[in-house]
Design a protein around this motif. Sequence first.
Motif, PDB file in Angstrom:
ATOM      1  N   ARG A  60       0.827  -1.211   0.000  1.00 24.98           N
ATOM      2  CA  ARG A  60       0.000   0.000   0.000  1.00 24.98           C
ATOM      3  C   ARG A  60       0.862   1.262   0.000  1.00 24.98           C
ATOM      4  N   THR A  61       1.865   1.289   0.871  1.00 27.64           N
ATOM      5  CA  THR A  61       2.755   2.452   0.949  1.00 27.64           C
ATOM      6  C   THR A  61       3.532   2.622  -0.353  1.00 27.64           C
ATOM      7  N   LEU A  62       3.989   1.519  -0.900  1.00 27.57           N
ATOM      8  CA  LEU A  62       4.736   1.565  -2.151  1.00 27.57           C
ATOM      9  C   LEU A  62       3.874   2.100  -3.293  1.00 27.57           C
ATOM     10  N   SER A  63       2.606   1.674  -3.363  1.00 24.85           N
ATOM     11  CA  SER A  63       1.722   2.154  -4.438  1.00 24.85           C
ATOM     12  C   SER A  63       1.424   3.643  -4.286  1.00 24.85           C
ATOM     13  N   VAL A  64       1.264   4.123  -3.048  1.00 24.48           N
ATOM     14  CA  VAL A  64       1.028   5.559  -2.838  1.00 24.48           C
ATOM     15  C   VAL A  64       2.261   6.360  -3.253  1.00 24.48           C
ATOM     16  N   LEU A  65       3.452   5.883  -2.889  1.00 26.44           N
ATOM     17  CA  LEU A  65       4.687   6.574  -3.276  1.00 26.44           C
ATOM     18  C   LEU A  65       4.865   6.585  -4.798  1.00 26.44           C
ATOM     19  N   LEU A  66       4.554   5.472  -5.446  1.00 21.61           N
ATOM     20  CA  LEU A  66       4.647   5.429  -6.912  1.00 21.61           C
ATOM     21  C   LEU A  66       3.672   6.407  -7.562  1.00 21.61           C
ATOM     22  N   ALA A  67       2.461   6.508  -7.023  1.00 26.78           N
ATOM     23  CA  ALA A  67       1.482   7.451  -7.570  1.00 26.78           C
ATOM     24  C   ALA A  67       1.965   8.887  -7.395  1.00 26.78           C
ATOM     25  N   LEU A  68       2.529   9.210  -6.214  1.00 24.37           N
ATOM     26  CA  LEU A  68       3.047  10.558  -5.985  1.00 24.37           C
ATOM     27  C   LEU A  68       4.231  10.857  -6.896  1.00 24.37           C
ATOM     28  N   LEU A  69       5.100   9.882  -7.112  1.00 22.48           N
ATOM     29  CA  LEU A  69       6.220  10.063  -8.040  1.00 22.48           C
ATOM     30  C   LEU A  69       5.736  10.277  -9.474  1.00 22.48           C
ATOM     31  N   ALA A  70       4.691   9.558  -9.865  1.00 18.89           N
ATOM     32  CA  ALA A  70       4.137   9.725 -11.213  1.00 18.89           C
ATOM     33  C   ALA A  70       3.558  11.126 -11.384  1.00 18.89           C
ATOM     34  N   VAL A  71       2.856  11.617 -10.352  1.00 17.10           N
ATOM     35  CA  VAL A  71       2.283  12.970 -10.418  1.00 17.10           C
ATOM     36  C   VAL A  71       3.409  13.994 -10.469  1.00 17.10           C
ATOM     37  N   ALA A  72       4.460  13.785  -9.675  1.00 14.80           N
ATOM     38  CA  ALA A  72       5.601  14.724  -9.675  1.00 14.80           C
ATOM     39  C   ALA A  72       6.291  14.721 -11.038  1.00 14.80           C
ATOM     40  N   ALA A  73       6.494  13.539 -11.636  1.00 15.57           N
ATOM     41  CA  ALA A  73       7.118  13.464 -12.963  1.00 15.57           C
ATOM     42  C   ALA A  73       6.240  14.143 -14.003  1.00 15.57           C
ATOM     43  N   PHE A  74       4.935  13.904 -13.951  1.00 14.90           N
ATOM     44  CA  PHE A  74       4.006  14.537 -14.892  1.00 14.90           C
ATOM     45  C   PHE A  74       4.060  16.055 -14.742  1.00 14.90           C
ATOM     46  N   THR A  75       4.123  16.532 -13.494  1.00 16.79           N
ATOM     47  CA  THR A  75       4.177  17.965 -13.235  1.00 16.79           C
ATOM     48  C   THR A  75       5.461  18.570 -13.796  1.00 16.79           C
ATOM     49  N   VAL A  76       6.591  17.928 -13.575  1.00 14.58           N
ATOM     50  CA  VAL A  76       7.870  18.443 -14.066  1.00 14.58           C
ATOM     51  C   VAL A  76       7.895  18.463 -15.602  1.00 14.58           C
ATOM     52  N   LEU A  77       7.393  17.390 -16.231  1.00 17.64           N
ATOM     53  CA  LEU A  77       7.408  17.312 -17.694  1.00 17.64           C
ATOM     54  C   LEU A  77       6.471  18.329 -18.350  1.00 17.64           C
ATOM     55  N   ASN A  78       5.411  18.690 -17.661  1.00 17.39           N
ATOM     56  CA  ASN A  78       4.420  19.591 -18.246  1.00 17.39           C
ATOM     57  C   ASN A  78       4.335  20.922 -17.497  1.00 17.39           C
ATOM     58  N   TRP A  79       5.410  21.367 -16.904  1.00 14.83           N
ATOM     59  CA  TRP A  79       5.398  22.576 -16.084  1.00 14.83           C
ATOM     60  C   TRP A  79       4.986  23.799 -16.892  1.00 14.83           C
ATOM     61  N   SER A  80       5.438  23.936 -18.104  1.00 24.39           N
ATOM     62  CA  SER A  80       5.082  25.115 -18.907  1.00 24.39           C
ATOM     63  C   SER A  80       3.591  25.125 -19.226  1.00 24.39           C
ATOM     64  N   VAL A  81       3.013  23.961 -19.442  1.00 27.20           N
ATOM     65  CA  VAL A  81       1.568  23.898 -19.719  1.00 27.20           C
ATOM     66  C   VAL A  81       0.781  24.159 -18.441  1.00 27.20           C
ATOM     67  N   ILE A  82       1.291  23.672 -17.321  1.00 32.39           N
ATOM     68  CA  ILE A  82       0.592  23.872 -16.042  1.00 32.39           C
ATOM     69  C   ILE A  82       0.542  25.358 -15.698  1.00 32.39           C
ATOM     70  N   LEU A  83       1.596  26.114 -16.032  1.00 28.95           N
ATOM     71  CA  LEU A  83       1.639  27.537 -15.714  1.00 28.95           C
ATOM     72  C   LEU A  83       0.967  28.409 -16.770  1.00 28.95           C
ATOM     73  N   ALA A  84       0.508  27.828 -17.876  1.00 33.99           N
ATOM     74  CA  ALA A  84      -0.129  28.623 -18.947  1.00 33.99           C
ATOM     75  C   ALA A  84      -1.449  29.171 -18.444  1.00 33.99           C
ATOM     76  N   PRO A  85      -1.673  30.483 -18.601  1.00 39.81           N
ATOM     77  CA  PRO A  85      -2.929  31.069 -18.130  1.00 39.81           C
ATOM     78  C   PRO A  85      -4.103  30.599 -18.996  1.00 39.81           C
ATOM     79  N   THR A  86      -5.211  30.401 -18.342  1.00 40.15           N
ATOM     80  CA  THR A  86      -6.435  29.931 -18.996  1.00 40.15           C
ATOM     81  C   THR A  86      -7.580  30.777 -18.476  1.00 40.15           C
TER      82      THR A  86
END
Length: 161
Positions: free
Chosen positions: A4-30
């Motif tokens: 359970r702990t491992l799956s939560v950590l993997l999910a958080l790492l996936a969200v962090a990787a997604f955030t880093v890869l798409n940082w410019s899109v995340i900061l784009a004003p809408t």
Amino acid sequence: MKLRTLSVLLALLAVAAFTVLNWSVILAPTPLSLGVIDIQAPLGLIFLALMALLVAVFLVYVLYLQSTVMFDARAHAKELQANRKLADQAEASRFTELRGFLELEFKRLAVTDREAKATLEARLDQLERALRLAVEQSGNSLAANLAEMDDRSRSTGLTPR
């Protein structure tokens, strides 16, 4: 680690990787509508902040649950200790009661033994007196028989060798 702990950590790492890869899109004003007003804001950043807030709320909830469980466990341990103490006291009182019963029984047996011994001694004394009397009577009877035989032998003229 637990699965359970491992799956939560993997999910958080996936969200962090997604955030880093798409940082410019995340900061784009809408353009966003708040119902009353329309504003320009980065939608990705708002959702990322909401997700971080949700993770923080879940962490607080998990800490609350763990502390509640720890307090309950402590209360149960104290209750168990109190029950163990009561059981030990009850067992000790049963041993005390058993000791008293055994002492009473041993005293009763000692009295019974003394009575039986006194009865036996009285019976032995009675038998000893009866035996003495019987021996005395046998002795007297034997002496009388010998005296009678002696008288007969003298009267017949026979003398013992």
